[in-house]
Design a protein around this motif. Structure first.
Motif, mmCIF file in Angstrom:
data_model
loop_
_atom_site.group_PDB
_atom_site.id
_atom_site.type_symbol
_atom_site.label_atom_id
_atom_site.label_comp_id
_atom_site.label_asym_id
_atom_site.label_seq_id
_atom_site.Cartn_x
_atom_site.Cartn_y
_atom_site.Cartn_z
ATOM 1 N N PHE A 1 0.838 -1.210 0.000
ATOM 2 C CA PHE A 1 0.000 0.000 0.000
ATOM 3 C C PHE A 1 0.867 1.253 0.000
ATOM 4 C CE2 PHE A 1 -2.464 3.374 1.963
ATOM 5 C CZ PHE A 1 -3.660 3.285 1.271
ATOM 6 N N ARG B 1 0.258 3.513 -3.096
ATOM 7 C CA ARG B 1 -0.771 4.517 -2.848
ATOM 8 C C ARG B 1 -0.322 5.670 -1.959
ATOM 9 N NH1 ARG B 1 -5.971 2.160 -3.567
ATOM 10 N NH2 ARG B 1 -5.877 1.062 -5.575
ATOM 11 N N THR C 1 1.491 -4.894 -4.738
ATOM 12 C CA THR C 1 1.796 -3.563 -5.279
ATOM 13 C C THR C 1 1.310 -3.446 -6.716
ATOM 14 O OG1 THR C 1 3.743 -3.328 -3.864
ATOM 15 C CG2 THR C 1 3.648 -1.937 -5.801
ATOM 16 N N LEU D 1 -2.461 -3.131 -6.729
ATOM 17 C CA LEU D 1 -2.901 -1.801 -6.306
ATOM 18 C C LEU D 1 -2.696 -0.775 -7.413
ATOM 19 C CD1 LEU D 1 -1.566 -1.761 -2.638
ATOM 20 C CD2 LEU D 1 -3.959 -1.563 -3.329
ATOM 21 N N SER E 1 -9.080 3.428 -6.533
ATOM 22 C CA SER E 1 -9.460 3.851 -5.179
ATOM 23 C C SER E 1 -10.833 4.503 -5.163
ATOM 24 C CB SER E 1 -8.418 4.834 -4.624
ATOM 25 O OG SER E 1 -8.358 5.999 -5.431
ATOM 26 N N PHE F 1 -11.133 0.849 3.137
ATOM 27 C CA PHE F 1 -10.137 -0.009 2.499
ATOM 28 C C PHE F 1 -10.670 -1.432 2.362
ATOM 29 C CE2 PHE F 1 -6.728 -3.115 2.836
ATOM 30 C CZ PHE F 1 -5.851 -2.710 1.843
ATOM 31 N N THR G 1 -10.821 -1.544 -1.544
ATOM 32 C CA THR G 1 -9.532 -1.979 -2.086
ATOM 33 C C THR G 1 -9.258 -3.455 -1.856
ATOM 34 O OG1 THR G 1 -8.591 0.235 -1.827
ATOM 35 C CG2 THR G 1 -7.043 -1.583 -1.965
ATOM 36 N N TRP G 2 -9.624 -3.967 -0.689
ATOM 37 C CA TRP G 2 -9.291 -5.363 -0.379
ATOM 38 C C TRP G 2 -9.816 -6.361 -1.410
ATOM 39 C CZ3 TRP G 2 -5.961 -8.272 1.700
ATOM 40 C CH2 TRP G 2 -6.242 -9.595 2.032
ATOM 41 N N ARG H 1 -6.777 6.602 -8.834
ATOM 42 C CA ARG H 1 -5.982 6.144 -7.706
ATOM 43 C C ARG H 1 -5.658 7.351 -6.836
ATOM 44 N NH1 ARG H 1 -3.786 3.290 -11.879
ATOM 45 N NH2 ARG H 1 -2.027 4.706 -12.084
#
Length: 529
Positions: free
Chosen positions: A93, A97, A155, A158, A163, A180, A184-185, A273
């Motif tokens: 993360f 991010r 990474t 992501l 986002s 999150f 995102t998860w 993002r």
């Protein structure tokens, strides 16, 4: 990096892969032959155990030591997997991010532990604190060297994700952690599970690190059974138990991935993002990014420099032996890379261009070696060469073949992706110009896919340089690699004498680790690199 180290995934190809066209018979036969050759260790291992009789199996499994070995193995694998996920996901993360200066440097540092095998990291810590032994040092070192298997693919996930769903959750009153989890998860969970699978299989297969810390697990027992009494049945039965554990882990990962897909479904959202400002969390974040590479690489390297420049080490250094070990390492790992690519090419080409149940079965069989630890492959090929082709026993050809079988799955992933990116229209044009199928492959497909094929060969070669259990079992008499020389000295606590070999191993492995880190692609839009 993720394309080379992750297990196979259904990545959309930019070219049409036809399920209606039947694959050419020569390509199909080559792919089947590659699968059969790669399956020799497992097949022979199963035949060996089946021929030992049920009484021998029950007798071995009933020994008082076996439950302890099994418990130690499972506990260590579970603990290391959990800790790498807890460290790897936050690291990913931050790399993808968070607003960071010198982002490329942080990505390289995050990938650097890939250059350090477990026995080399254990060597560094034992040189600093010789009394370390048991579960906790083993867990600590294996966690440090395994974190990149989680952090790098997460990474990449992501960076490819969004986002936007996090922002929607925040507008609905959810806190940052809840946002999150909801947004995102679901996007990174498949990559996390893939990385956790690689870590767990790596720990199950590890021998050098746990052996140096004197922590008894199945791999150390197999090695001792072979080296001490050459008890083939005992070693083969324990090896089969280890393979079954690895297969259970693979099945568990597939089940968890299926549940994730049913639970979350397809994730979609605004293609954006959001970059997070760390604020008061800057110090803890930087500490996390620094801690793993310093502890995994910095401590062994520091000990190397201390030991390397000791007077006794310099006087005892045999440059000729060091040079020969380096040449042996390069030659054997290069041979393994050639064999791995040769086995992976027909499978990768078939999977990249065709669909169907038969193709999926062949591709899955190609990944079978993912669950075969090095010691199992080495042990199986010892039995196979002695029984079937005694002339090849303890030859470089068998060791190179073991490298090829062990690391073929990594080559399949890279080759499949690179061939899939070659437009099929170019192949069709070549065919209309009168080129045959083989000429089209060589002049068009292979030429355009050459970077991916080369990357696959490089990855296999680098990984083979660090392979220890199979090398110890299969190396020709009098032929030592850097890993073997390092192991021989650290096993008797001759840390000063081991320092030159450890330094050479780190140097030859660090360069490709940097190349595979993808540091040049580490920029994130709107953030300083």
């Amino acid at each position: 990096m993720s394309g080379l180290n992750e297990p196979p995934t259904s990545v959309p190809e930019p070219n049409s892969t036809s399920s209606s066209r039947r694959p050419p018979r020569p390509l199909l036969l080559l792919a089947v032959l590659a699968c059969l050759l790669a399956s020799i260790p497992l097949i022979y291992l199963l035949v060996r155990v089946g021929g030992s009789g049920l009484d021998d199996v029950v007798r071995v499994l009933g020994r008082p030591r076996v439950p302890r070995l099994l418990l130690n193995t499972v506990t260590l694998a579970a603990a290391v997997t959990a800790s790498t996920v807890l460290l790897g996901v936050p690291t990913a993360f931050l790399l993808a991010r968070a607003r960071l200066r010198w982002r490329s440097l942080w990505v390289v540092l995050a990938a650097l532990p890939l250059a350090v095998p477990s026995y080399l990291a254990a060597y560094g810590w034992l040189a600093a604190a010789p009394t370390l032994q048991g579960f906790w040092p083993s867990w600590f070192v294996l966690t440090l060297v395994s974190v990149p298997y989680v952090s790098l693919p997460v990474t990449a996930a992501l960076r490819a994700g969004t986002s936007g769903l996090d922002d929607v959750a925040r507008t609905l009153g959810r806190g940052p952690w809840r946002a999150f989890w909801l947004g995102t998860w679901p996007q990174v969970r498949p990559a996390t599970l893939a990385g956790a699978l690689l870590v767990c299989l790596y720990v199950l297969a590890d021998f050098g690190g746990v052996a140096l810390f004197r922590f008894p697990v199945l791999t150390t027992a197999i090695q001792q059974a072979y080296g001490a009494s050459f008890n083939r049945n005992y070693a083969a039965i324990l090896a089969t138990v280890l393979v079954l554990l690895a297969l259970l882990v693979v099945l568990g990962e597939q089940t968890a991935r299926g549940r994730a897909q049913r639970q979350f479904g397809a994730v979609s959202g605004v293609a954006t993002r959001r970059i997070v400002r760390l604020g008061r969390w800057s110090a803890p974040a930087l500490l996390l990014l620094v801690a793993v590479p310093v502890l995994a690489v910095g401590v062994p390297v520091a000990e190397l420099f201390v030991r390397l420049f000791e007077a006794e080490t310099l006087r005892a250094l045999d440059l000729a032996n060091l040079g020969q070990a380096l040449l042996n390492t390069l030659a054997l790992s290069a041979g393994g890379a050639v064999i791995a690519v040769a086995l992976a090419l027909p499978i990768g080409a078939l999977a990249a261009r065709y669909r169907g149940r038969l193709v999926r079965s062949i591709e899955s069989a190609g990944y079978l070696a993912l669950g075969l630890p090095g010691i199992v492959v080495g042990l199986s090929l010892v039995f196979f060469s002695l029984s079937v082709v005694p002339a090849l026993y303890q030859t470089a050809a068998v060791l190179a073949f073991a490298y090829g079988v062990l690391f073929m799955p990594k080559a399949i992933g890279a080759i499949r992706t690179s061939i899939g990116q070659v437009p099929t229209s170019l192949e069709d044009v070549a065919r209309t110009l009168g080129y045959g199928r083989l000429q089209t492959w060589w002049l068009v497909t292979a030429r355009l896919a050459r970077p991916g094929i080369g990357a696959a060969a490089l990855l296999v070669m680098v990984t083979a340089m660090k392979e220890l259990p199979a090398t110890l079992l299969l190396r020709p008499t009098g032929t030592d690699t850097l890993a073997v020389e390092l192991w021989a000295r650290t096993d008797v606590s001759a840390y000063g004498a081991a320092a030159p070999y450890a330094a050479a191993l780190i140097l030859v492995a660090a360069v490709p680790a940097f190349l595979l880190s993808g540091a040049g692609r580490a920029r994130t839009d709107g953030t300083p690199a």
